[in-house]
Design an enzyme around this catalytic site. Structure first.
Site, PDB file in Angstrom:
ATOM      1  CE1 TYR A  80       3.461  -5.437   0.940  1.00 56.37           C
ATOM      2  CE2 TYR A  80       4.876  -7.257   1.604  1.00 56.37           C
ATOM      3  CZ  TYR A  80       4.312  -6.022   1.862  1.00 56.37           C
ATOM      4  OH  TYR A  80       4.596  -5.368   3.030  1.00 56.37           O
ATOM      5  CG  PHE A  91      -2.981  -6.864  -2.176  1.00 55.77           C
ATOM      6  CD1 PHE A  91      -4.223  -7.435  -2.376  1.00 55.77           C
ATOM      7  CD2 PHE A  91      -2.493  -6.805  -0.879  1.00 55.77           C
ATOM      8  CE1 PHE A  91      -4.973  -7.938  -1.318  1.00 55.77           C
ATOM      9  CE2 PHE A  91      -3.233  -7.305   0.185  1.00 55.77           C
ATOM     10  CZ  PHE A  91      -4.469  -7.874  -0.036  1.00 55.77           C
ATOM     11  CE  LYS A 131      -4.489  -1.931  -4.985  1.00 60.55           C
ATOM     12  NZ  LYS A 131      -4.241  -2.771  -3.791  1.00 60.55           N
ATOM     13  CE1 TYR A 132      -1.080  -0.075  -5.849  1.00 64.93           C
ATOM     14  CE2 TYR A 132      -1.475  -2.095  -7.084  1.00 64.93           C
ATOM     15  CZ  TYR A 132      -1.167  -1.458  -5.901  1.00 64.93           C
ATOM     16  OH  TYR A 132      -0.950  -2.190  -4.760  1.00 64.93           O
ATOM     17  CD  GLU A 144       6.058  -1.494   4.109  1.00 63.94           C
ATOM     18  OE1 GLU A 144       5.807  -2.307   5.034  1.00 63.94           O
ATOM     19  OE2 GLU A 144       5.175  -0.878   3.474  1.00 63.94           O
ATOM     20  CG  ASP A 160       4.740   1.904  12.738  1.00 68.03           C
ATOM     21  OD1 ASP A 160       4.023   2.839  12.341  1.00 68.03           O
ATOM     22  OD2 ASP A 160       4.287   0.884  13.300  1.00 68.03           O
ATOM     23  CG  MET A 161       2.445   5.329   9.530  1.00 66.86           C
ATOM     24  SD  MET A 161       1.128   5.350   8.303  1.00 66.86           S
ATOM     25  CE  MET A 161       1.472   3.850   7.387  1.00 66.86           C
ATOM     26  CD  GLU A 192      -1.560  -0.155  -1.907  1.00 70.20           C
ATOM     27  OE1 GLU A 192      -2.587  -0.689  -2.377  1.00 70.20           O
ATOM     28  OE2 GLU A 192      -0.424  -0.379  -2.346  1.00 70.20           O
ATOM     29  CD  GLU A 195      -6.711  -4.433   5.527  1.00 72.55           C
ATOM     30  OE1 GLU A 195      -5.713  -3.825   5.074  1.00 72.55           O
ATOM     31  OE2 GLU A 195      -7.217  -5.422   4.971  1.00 72.55           O
TER      32      GLU A 195
END
EC number: 2.1.1.320
Length: 649
Positions: free
Chosen positions: A337, A340, A346-347, A405, A433-434, A449, A458
């Site tokens: 984490y 990244f 990226k953000y 998350e 879990d979504m 992301e 992924e």
């Protein structure tokens, strides 16, 4: 002494050697080495055995020097052995062929005894060199630390006559011999041995840039730069053409050492050196005859730009094979984490995309009365939550955020962040879990992301299809689409690293890798595209495509070890994010390319296209890729039924 200091560069290319042309008989070698080192050369390419030697029963090998005249560290660090050039293992003369085999084995045995790191083999004397390769392959199987560098001229020359008598077969007169072909034949006969490398002889003329580019994917360890390749500048000093300078810079960037060879062709006074060359100002009384050439090489090295900070960060990952993440099956660790989250570029792109979406979603007239519902699916430790709230502040829009998350460890950190920043009234954390969560309301904007190096590897399509039920019919997904790309590459190092596992499974696995020692053979082409929201949510995410790559004619023949993969994503409208080389987002390091290897490298003759097939396959519990080449020659279908590599659902 190193050529100079270049910030971030600790590679072997900082060291420059010199070839010893005359056999240093008796006890001359220590003096020759001392003179060269005092003149700022770092090592010698030196003959180990008298070139007049021919094996006879009971004779003692006439070596250049006893192993006692230099210390073990000197032999290992400052001497590269040069095998006698008269050796001809494919000669029609049987006695010459047998003498060559005996002598080659004796010289390599002596080099091993001295603990040398490398020996330079003479170039093949004809295009057919099967016996030479056979003997070298036998030798390689018995070596542990010694590398063999096959000397190859960097040229496209007229075909060699098999008898070397000046007569040429008329049928071959219109052809040219590409010296890369000699190397390729030799290394294939030697089974891609990782201890067989290349020493390129750089001459006064060079092939095309595309042809030269092939060598950056090969195990080139040294560039032997001939003095007759140098021009003369207005001050009478040696210099190189622009093309030679560019090639030399490429060698430096790929950890290739330079060795200067030949007689001095420049009558330069011993008093001066090139401006900016403060590292090479030794006492002129002892300077080497080739020191002016070394000065120029150092000058080229020192004027190179320092390695960018990102390159320095990534340098230890160059050509290092890593397994792709399994974010659905596994929970990421804190260190992952953190890596990244340091990717601010990226953000920043995500924040730009969210800001544009908020402005499109809520007009200026409705700012005070409308609150946008935004869901971050796969919130991790909160960087996208932060980017979303900053976009809302920047645009003056009201926002309600759901942070979803599945990793309970990341949720702990997420709770701490929300409390620390005072976002309790703005952010609702969902530890789930979504794919299982039932949202209490529909979202205006869905942010994720979930992209991998290949875009969909992924399982972003599967995750977002499952989360699409959260989105209003006119809702916005960020990203809105992503496309994968591939290109054929030469990558000898990657091939040898995979081959070391001695199984098929590792050749049927895709790897994330910071590509460095590779040759890109043809422009990238798109593979699969996914759009979100998915206009057909019940449709399968399986895909199949067939691509044909045309390699530029001036490249010549080449060897394909596999395919490099990339992605480009449209976050929202004109805001994109990606690593595809032509459109890559600058200074972003969250993703390295992906590499799909081939079990057996494919030889591609000049002017011949490559045809490759890619499948994205979906099962009840996993998603996997299959790939195969069908032209110019067929390969097996790799990873059939996901037997070696898959991503778990």
């Amino acid at each position: 002494m190193p050529l100079g200091q270049r910030a971030g560069d600790k590679s072997e290319s900082r060291y420059c050697g010199v070839e010893v042309l005359d056999f240093p008989a008796g006890e001359e070698l220590p003096a020759v080495l001392s003179h060269s080192l005092s003149s700022s050369f770092d090592f010698l390419l030196a003959p180990l055995v008298d070139p007049d030697y021919r094996p006879t029963p009971g004779s003692v090998l006439p070596v250049a020097a006893s192993d006692l005249v230099l210390g073990p560290a000197q032999w290992s660090s400052h001497i590269v052995g040069k095998i006698n050039e008269w050796i001809d293992l494919d000669a029609e003369d049987e006695q010459l062929r047998l003498d060559s085999e005996i002598t080659l084995k004796q010289e390599i045995a002596w080099a091993s005894h001295l603990s040398l790191q490398a020996c330079v083999l003479p170039p093949p004397k004809r295009s057919s060199c099967a016996n030479y390769a056979r003997v070298v392959n036998h030798i390689l199987q018995g070596l542990t630390n010694l590398q063999l560098w096959l000397r190859i001229p960097l040229e496209k020359s007229e075909p060699m006559d098999e008898d070397h008598d000046g007569a040429k077969d008329n049928s071959d007169m219109s052809d040219t011999v590409d010296s890369w072909e000699w190397w390729n034949s030799f290394r294939l006969l030697c089974e891609h041995s990782s201890q067989l490398c290349v020493a390129l002889d750089v001459l006064s003329t060079l092939p095309s840039m595309n042809s030269l580019g092939r060598w950056f994917g090969e195990p080139v360890r040294a560039a032997i730069l001939q003095t007759n390749a140098f021009l003369t500048n207005a001050r009478g000093y040696p210099c190189l053409s622009k093309r030679h300078q560019k090639l030399l810079t490429g060698f430096f960037n790929h950890s290739v050492q330079v060795i200067i060879s030949g007689r001095s062709n420049h009558n330069v006074s011993q008093g001066g050196v090139l401006s900016g060359d403060e590292n090479h100002t030794e006492d002129t009384a002892v300077r080497h005859a080739l020191s002016p050439y070394l000065d120029y090489i150092a000058y080229i090295y020192q004027r190179m730009d320092p390695l960018p900070e990102q390159e320095r960060f990534e340098i230890n990952y160059r050509d290092f094979l890593q397994s792709p993440l399994q974010p659905l099956m596994d929970n990421l660790e804190a260190q992952t984490y953190e890596t990244f989250e340091k990717d601010t570029v990226k953000y920043t792109q995500y924040q730009r995309a969210i800001a544009k979406a908020l402005v499109d979603r809520v007009s200026d007239d409705d700012v005070s009365t409308t609150k946008t519902v935004l869901m971050v699916v796969g919130a991790g430790r909160g960087p996208l939550v932060r980017a979303s709230l900053q976009a809302a502040e920047e645009t003056g829009r009201k926002l309600k955020v759901y942070a979803v998350e599945k990793n309970p460890n990341a949720v702990i950190t997420l709770h701490s962040l929300i409390k620390l920043e005072g976002w309790e009234s703005l952010v609702t954390i969902i530890s789930s879990d979504m794919r299982c969560w039932e949202a209490p309301e529909k979202a205006d904007i869905l942010v994720s992301e979930l992209l991998g190096s290949f875009g969909d590897n992924e399982l972003s399509p599967e995750c977002l299809d499952g989360a699409q039920r959260f989105l209003k019919p006119d809702g916005i997904s960020i990203p809105s689409s992503y496309t994968s790309f591939i290109e054929p590459i030469t990558a000898s190092k990657l091939h040898n690293d995979i081959k070391a596992h001695k199984d098929i499974a590792h050749f049927e696995t895709a790897y994330v890798v910071k590509l460095h020692r590779i040759a890109r053979l043809a422009p990238t082409q798109s593979v699969f595209t996914f759009d979100h929201p998915n206009p057909s949510p019940n449709a399968s995410n399986q895909r199949y495509t067939k691509l044909k790559f045309e390699i530029p004619q001036e490249t010549g023949s080449c060897l394909v070890h596999g395919f490099a993969g990339y992605f480009d994503a449209v976050l929202y409208k004109d805001v994109h994010l990606g690593i595809e080389p032509n459109t890559a987002t600058p200074n972003m390091f969250s993703w390295f390319p992906i590499f799909f290897p081939l079990r057996k490298p494919i030889y591609v003759p000049s002017k011949t296209p490559i045809e490759v097939h890619f499948w994205r396959c979906c099962g009840a519990t996993k998603v996997w890729y299959e790939w195969a080449v069908t032209a110019p020659s067929p390969s097996p279908i790799h990873n059939s039924n996901g037997r070696s590599y898959w991503v778990g659902l």
